[in-house]
Design an enzyme around this catalytic site. Structure first.
Site, PDB file in Angstrom:
ATOM      1  N   ALA A 135      -4.591   2.761 -11.347  1.00  0.00           N
ATOM      2  CA  ALA A 135      -3.352   1.764 -10.925  1.00  0.00           C
ATOM      3  C   ALA A 135      -3.529   0.851 -10.070  1.00  0.00           C
ATOM      4  CB  ALA A 135      -1.960   2.896 -10.866  1.00  0.00           C
ATOM      5  N   HIS A 136      -2.886  -0.564 -10.165  1.00  0.00           N
ATOM      6  CA  HIS A 136      -2.757  -1.236  -8.884  1.00  0.00           C
ATOM      7  C   HIS A 136      -2.290  -0.609  -7.900  1.00  0.00           C
ATOM      8  CE1 HIS A 136      -1.556  -4.884  -6.682  1.00  0.00           C
ATOM      9  NE2 HIS A 136      -2.331  -5.629  -7.471  1.00  0.00           N
ATOM     10  N   PRO A 137      -2.388  -0.854  -6.729  1.00  0.00           N
ATOM     11  CA  PRO A 137      -1.878  -0.233  -5.520  1.00  0.00           C
ATOM     12  C   PRO A 137      -0.538  -0.529  -5.240  1.00  0.00           C
ATOM     13  CG  PRO A 137      -3.407  -2.118  -4.743  1.00  0.00           C
ATOM     14  CD  PRO A 137      -3.724  -1.695  -6.140  1.00  0.00           C
TER      15      PRO A 137
END
Length: 395
Positions: A229-231
């Site tokens: 996932a994107h942070p």
């Protein structure tokens, strides 16, 4: 006439990062002359397995097409003298040696400016040509570990993991190619050459970019994220499907309502917990759980058809599947190169497209294939002189 035609680069480089840098210059028309050691069999990548035979390999071909090869012993006095003659007739000297080695072999601007004041020297090393670690050897995976990249790769419950390809090598190669061109532009405009210093260490730090500024200024500590996932943006990650995986990127606010509608879950966009980036991040666990359940119901192809043109989405392909993507052919990214041993070799073409230009692709050279052309034609050595140097193993 090719964009870089007329530029001559002497390249003392092997394996991945250095040859990758000069590959792009050669594809665009620069005359890249690989200088290989006659005592060691040349560039070590000539023997990289699999698919290596008789001093050549597909690995070597991938990184050294459109180049020329001469053999020259730079550790000998005669070899260094010949090299200086070549430098006098060249625009640049490129190397990817350990940071303390270029000066020992006479490859710096200070050591070459007397024969060519406009020469640009570019060194691609592990830790740079200055600093306390300049004499240390370095490889891609070591820098992935040292600069934190491996700590960010993989699932949170798993061990640190490396990238699937040599991204630090190739990123540094691109930086070095850019640096060399900047040096050549400077030499043309100012009439004076210079040293360019590019390292795996600096590049591995550079590509941390926004993670670095968050950490340095706000103490943010990046962590591995589940499902890649994107942070901070939700949902922007990997989702398992009935037969594989799909990546969804809702990196603009408009994409989440569109996603909710396309997957038959309009209630998600209406839920107060998910109305914007901040609220979705705050309630990430519940939202992602709902989406995982939805995407698991159908196959990847089904979701791609639903989402195409609506939300950025892509299947998670194997390399074999990826290389069958029709756009690669449309964009001339798979090219065929005739080779005397391997036959018709398919490989990845240059990613740099120039209006009205069509690259020519020639197989990477055999070891010393251009000795007579370069030492005889360019430097004017007679056949007997060349035979003597060959007997002495200078070339």
């Amino acid at each position: 006439m090719k964009p870089l035609e007329g530029i001559r680069v002497l390249s003392i480089s092997q394996y991945g990062a250095g040859p990758y840098a000069t590959l792009h210059l050669a594809d665009l028309g620069a005359e890249v002359i690989k200088i290989e050691d006659p005592h060691t069999g040349g560039d070590v990548s000539r023997s990289v397995i699999p698919y290596a035979e008789q001093g050549d390999s597909l690995y070597f071909q991938a990184l050294n097409r459109n180049k020329k090869s001469v053999t020259l012993d730079l550790k000998s006095e005669t070899g260094r003298a010949l090299f200086r003659q070549l430098a006098a007739k060249s625009d640049a000297v490129f190397n990817n040696l350990r940071g303390d080695v270029p000066a020992k072999l006479g490859l710096t601007y200070e050591q070459l400016k007397d024969v060519n004041p406009r020469i640009v020297t570019c060194s691609l090393s592990g830790f740079g040509t200055t600093g306390s670690m300049r004499a240390e050897p370095a490889y891609d995976y070591l820098l992935q570990a040292m600069l934190g990249h491996m700590s960010l790769t993989g699932e949170p419950s798993g061990p640190p993991e490396k990238y699937g390809v040599s991204m630090i090598d190739f990123s540094t190669g691109m930086m070095a190619a850019l640096g060399l061109m900047v040096g050549l532009f400077r030499a043309k405009s100012q009439g004076e050459g210079c040293d360019m210093d590019v390292s795996l260490f600096d590049t591995a730090a550079s590509v941390l970019n926004y993670l670095a500024i968050w950490n340095l200024n706000k103490g943010y500590v990046p962590q591995k994220t589940a499902h890649s996932a994107h942070p901070s943006l939700v949902p922007s990650q990997l989702f398992p499907t009935k037969d594989g995986h799909i990546v969804i990127m809702c990196n603009k606010e408009k994409f989440f309502p569109a996603l909710s509608q396309a997957i038959g879950a309009p209630h998600l966009a209406e839920d107060a917990r998910y109305v914007n980036f901040e609220s979705r991040f705050a309630h990430k666990d519940s939202l992602v759980a709902e989406l995982i359940a939805i995407f698991a119901r159908e196959k990847t192809a089904y979701w791609l058809e639903k989402l195409q043109g609506v939300v950025p989405a892509a299947p998670v392909n194997t390399v074999d599947e990826a290389l069958k993507h029709p756009l690669l052919r449309e964009r001339d990214m798979i090219v065929n190169v005739a080779h005397p041993g391997f036959g018709d070799v398919s490989m990845i073409g240059t990613p740099i497209k120039i209006t009205g230009e069509k690259p020519n692709y020639l197989a990477a050279p055999a070891l010393g294939a251009n000795n007579e052309e370069i030492f005889g034609g360019l430097l004017g050595l007679s056949r007997s002189e060349l035979e003597r140097l060959t007997a002495e193993r200078v070339v």
